[in-house]
Design a protein around this motif. Sequence first.
Motif, PDB file in Angstrom:
ATOM      1  N   ALA A 148       0.831  -1.199   0.000  1.00 15.09           N
ATOM      2  CA  ALA A 148       0.000   0.000   0.000  1.00 15.09           C
ATOM      3  C   ALA A 148       0.869   1.253   0.000  1.00 15.09           C
ATOM      4  CB  ALA A 148      -0.921  -0.012   1.222  1.00 15.09           C
ATOM      5  N   ALA A 149       1.895   1.255   0.834  1.00 18.00           N
ATOM      6  CA  ALA A 149       2.777   2.418   0.933  1.00 18.00           C
ATOM      7  C   ALA A 149       3.562   2.643  -0.362  1.00 18.00           C
ATOM      8  CB  ALA A 149       3.742   2.242   2.111  1.00 18.00           C
ATOM      9  N   LEU A 150       4.040   1.558  -0.970  1.00 20.99           N
ATOM     10  CA  LEU A 150       4.786   1.684  -2.223  1.00 20.99           C
ATOM     11  C   LEU A 150       3.894   2.257  -3.330  1.00 20.99           C
ATOM     12  CD1 LEU A 150       6.896  -1.609  -2.249  1.00 20.99           C
ATOM     13  CD2 LEU A 150       7.799   0.727  -2.220  1.00 20.99           C
ATOM     14  N   MET A 151       2.649   1.792  -3.376  1.00 19.33           N
ATOM     15  CA  MET A 151       1.712   2.272  -4.389  1.00 19.33           C
ATOM     16  C   MET A 151       1.413   3.751  -4.171  1.00 19.33           C
ATOM     17  SD  MET A 151       0.306   0.736  -6.956  1.00 19.33           S
ATOM     18  CE  MET A 151      -1.133   0.143  -7.800  1.00 19.33           C
ATOM     19  N   ALA A 152       1.157   4.125  -2.921  1.00 16.66           N
ATOM     20  CA  ALA A 152       0.858   5.524  -2.606  1.00 16.66           C
ATOM     21  C   ALA A 152       2.061   6.414  -2.901  1.00 16.66           C
ATOM     22  CB  ALA A 152       0.440   5.651  -1.142  1.00 16.66           C
ATOM     23  N   ALA A 153       3.251   5.914  -2.558  1.00 18.73           N
ATOM     24  CA  ALA A 153       4.463   6.688  -2.822  1.00 18.73           C
ATOM     25  C   ALA A 153       4.683   6.856  -4.318  1.00 18.73           C
ATOM     26  CB  ALA A 153       5.666   5.993  -2.185  1.00 18.73           C
ATOM     27  N   GLY A 154       4.406   5.782  -5.076  1.00 20.46           N
ATOM     28  CA  GLY A 154       4.560   5.855  -6.526  1.00 20.46           C
ATOM     29  C   GLY A 154       3.648   6.880  -7.177  1.00 20.46           C
ATOM     30  N   LEU A 155       2.479   7.112  -6.541  1.00 20.32           N
ATOM     31  CA  LEU A 155       1.539   8.113  -7.047  1.00 20.32           C
ATOM     32  C   LEU A 155       1.887   9.516  -6.571  1.00 20.32           C
ATOM     33  CD1 LEU A 155      -1.784   6.100  -6.623  1.00 20.32           C
ATOM     34  CD2 LEU A 155      -0.771   6.825  -8.787  1.00 20.32           C
ATOM     35  N   GLY A 156       2.914   9.604  -5.703  1.00 22.37           N
ATOM     36  CA  GLY A 156       3.383  10.919  -5.278  1.00 22.37           C
ATOM     37  C   GLY A 156       2.835  11.414  -3.966  1.00 22.37           C
ATOM     38  N   ALA A 157       2.150  10.563  -3.201  1.00 23.14           N
ATOM     39  CA  ALA A 157       1.565  10.982  -1.926  1.00 23.14           C
ATOM     40  C   ALA A 157       2.649  11.161  -0.861  1.00 23.14           C
ATOM     41  CB  ALA A 157       0.533   9.965  -1.460  1.00 23.14           C
ATOM     42  N   ASP A 158       2.281  11.845   0.209  1.00 29.49           N
ATOM     43  CA  ASP A 158       3.123  11.996   1.395  1.00 29.49           C
ATOM     44  C   ASP A 158       2.722  10.871   2.346  1.00 29.49           C
ATOM     45  OD1 ASP A 158       4.443  12.685   3.687  1.00 29.49           O
ATOM     46  OD2 ASP A 158       3.503  14.658   3.925  1.00 29.49           O
ATOM     47  N   VAL A 159       3.582   9.848   2.493  1.00 29.67           N
ATOM     48  CA  VAL A 159       3.187   8.596   3.138  1.00 29.67           C
ATOM     49  C   VAL A 159       3.898   8.402   4.472  1.00 29.67           C
ATOM     50  CG1 VAL A 159       2.994   6.093   2.848  1.00 29.67           C
ATOM     51  CG2 VAL A 159       2.898   7.591   0.834  1.00 29.67           C
ATOM     52  N   THR A 160       3.140   7.942   5.478  1.00 27.32           N
ATOM     53  CA  THR A 160       3.712   7.515   6.760  1.00 27.32           C
ATOM     54  C   THR A 160       3.259   6.086   7.009  1.00 27.32           C
ATOM     55  OG1 THR A 160       3.655   9.761   7.675  1.00 27.32           O
ATOM     56  CG2 THR A 160       3.798   7.947   9.249  1.00 27.32           C
ATOM     57  N   ILE A 161       4.213   5.213   7.348  1.00 26.20           N
ATOM     58  CA  ILE A 161       3.883   3.816   7.620  1.00 26.20           C
ATOM     59  C   ILE A 161       4.257   3.488   9.062  1.00 26.20           C
ATOM     60  CG2 ILE A 161       6.090   2.982   6.655  1.00 26.20           C
ATOM     61  CD1 ILE A 161       4.496   0.484   5.662  1.00 26.20           C
ATOM     62  N   CYS A 162       3.310   2.863   9.787  1.00 25.45           N
ATOM     63  CA  CYS A 162       3.475   2.571  11.218  1.00 25.45           C
ATOM     64  C   CYS A 162       3.624   1.079  11.464  1.00 25.45           C
ATOM     65  CB  CYS A 162       2.257   3.051  12.004  1.00 25.45           C
ATOM     66  SG  CYS A 162       1.976   4.813  11.979  1.00 25.45           S
ATOM     67  N   ASP A 163       4.410   0.739  12.461  1.00 26.98           N
ATOM     68  CA  ASP A 163       4.511  -0.649  12.905  1.00 26.98           C
ATOM     69  C   ASP A 163       5.016  -0.652  14.341  1.00 26.98           C
ATOM     70  OD1 ASP A 163       4.407  -3.442  11.175  1.00 26.98           O
ATOM     71  OD2 ASP A 163       5.658  -3.631  12.963  1.00 26.98           O
ATOM     72  N   ILE A 164       4.792  -1.764  15.066  1.00 19.99           N
ATOM     73  CA  ILE A 164       5.285  -1.865  16.436  1.00 19.99           C
ATOM     74  C   ILE A 164       6.659  -2.531  16.493  1.00 19.99           C
ATOM     75  CG2 ILE A 164       3.015  -1.859  17.534  1.00 19.99           C
ATOM     76  CD1 ILE A 164       3.217  -4.927  17.720  1.00 19.99           C
ATOM     77  N   SER A 165       7.167  -2.985  15.340  1.00 18.86           N
ATOM     78  CA  SER A 165       8.461  -3.655  15.287  1.00 18.86           C
ATOM     79  C   SER A 165       9.532  -2.679  14.802  1.00 18.86           C
ATOM     80  CB  SER A 165       8.395  -4.864  14.350  1.00 18.86           C
ATOM     81  OG  SER A 165       9.697  -5.329  14.049  1.00 18.86           O
ATOM     82  N   LEU A 166      10.477  -2.344  15.672  1.00 14.06           N
ATOM     83  CA  LEU A 166      11.560  -1.448  15.259  1.00 14.06           C
ATOM     84  C   LEU A 166      12.451  -2.076  14.186  1.00 14.06           C
ATOM     85  CD1 LEU A 166      12.576   0.234  18.641  1.00 14.06           C
ATOM     86  CD2 LEU A 166      11.516   1.321  16.654  1.00 14.06           C
ATOM     87  N   PRO A 167      12.770  -3.385  14.284  1.00 14.89           N
ATOM     88  CA  PRO A 167      13.544  -3.986  13.185  1.00 14.89           C
ATOM     89  C   PRO A 167      12.828  -3.858  11.836  1.00 14.89           C
ATOM     90  CG  PRO A 167      13.612  -5.421  15.100  1.00 14.89           C
ATOM     91  CD  PRO A 167      12.633  -4.332  15.419  1.00 14.89           C
ATOM     92  N   ARG A 168      11.507  -4.036  11.825  1.00 11.03           N
ATOM     93  CA  ARG A 168      10.765  -3.898  10.574  1.00 11.03           C
ATOM     94  C   ARG A 168      10.796  -2.455  10.078  1.00 11.03           C
ATOM     95  NH1 ARG A 168       9.936  -5.783   5.774  1.00 11.03           N
ATOM     96  NH2 ARG A 168       7.915  -5.223   4.877  1.00 11.03           N
ATOM     97  N   LEU A 169      10.661  -1.491  10.991  1.00 10.42           N
ATOM     98  CA  LEU A 169      10.714  -0.082  10.598  1.00 10.42           C
ATOM     99  C   LEU A 169      12.087   0.264  10.026  1.00 10.42           C
ATOM    100  CD1 LEU A 169       8.783   1.621  13.542  1.00 10.42           C
ATOM    101  CD2 LEU A 169       7.962   1.229  11.203  1.00 10.42           C
TER     102      LEU A 169
END
Length: 264
Positions: free
Chosen positions: A79-100
């Motif tokens: 979802a984030a990659l698609m939104a970024a590809g369209l030029g949006a300002d994207v924030t992605i959240c997770d509870i895993s610091l290694p994943r972030l």
Amino acid sequence: RAMVESGAICCAYETVEASDRSLPLLIPMSEVAGRMSTQEGARFLEKPQGGRGILLGGVPGVKPAKVLVLGGGIVGTNAALMAAGLGADVTICDISLPRLRQLSEFMPKNVKTLFSSSHNIEKELPTTDLIIGAVLIPGAKAPHLITRPMLKLMKKGTVLVDVAIDQGGCFETSHPTTHAEPIYEVDGIIHYCVANIPGAVPYTSTLALTNATLPYAIQLADKGWRRACRENRELELGLNIVQGKVVYKPVADAWGLNYEPLTL
């Protein structure tokens, strides 16, 4: 309950699990659903569809939409990659610091990472245009990351896309919808909660799912379910119901059914 009463052997796509904790039969549909969630979110941000009337990528001189993705797994990443590809300002959240950390290494520059907490999510809501819920706890109900009172923090016409709706939904105000009637409104906020998002693109979805499923199907066909599951831990974890017994604990817990450990 019908499957319990039937005495069938039920192997669930969403709990077949590889040694690295990935869900190989869920990945293809998660990839489709993640990409579709951005596509549908962009559509319902249009004014005739009930949204705020915002172009996801903006244009020169006009800021792009702000997109908040809750969950950094397969769905959230796509979802984030698609939104970024369209030029949006994207924030992605997770509870895993290694994943972030992983996400920050390969995501485009217009994607920022944020540790997922109620406080951080609430701070983002007043300025966000599209929120994509992409949280999964294998075999269990999704947690409610956005409660009804939090809707009042958002601007009217903000769009919520709940990709976790088939696991109960990660927004408190979510309930399943269909492709025929995909959205509804609560407190001025548009909810898109289609339980089978990949069904909108069946050609792509079928090919993607068949690619992943065929090796497991061949094992079951050649060996029978018992031997196939004994020899392949991934398939064994996929077993949810065996001859009237619920053998996957999170499913038993979620539906208040008796859990009986599996013995092959």
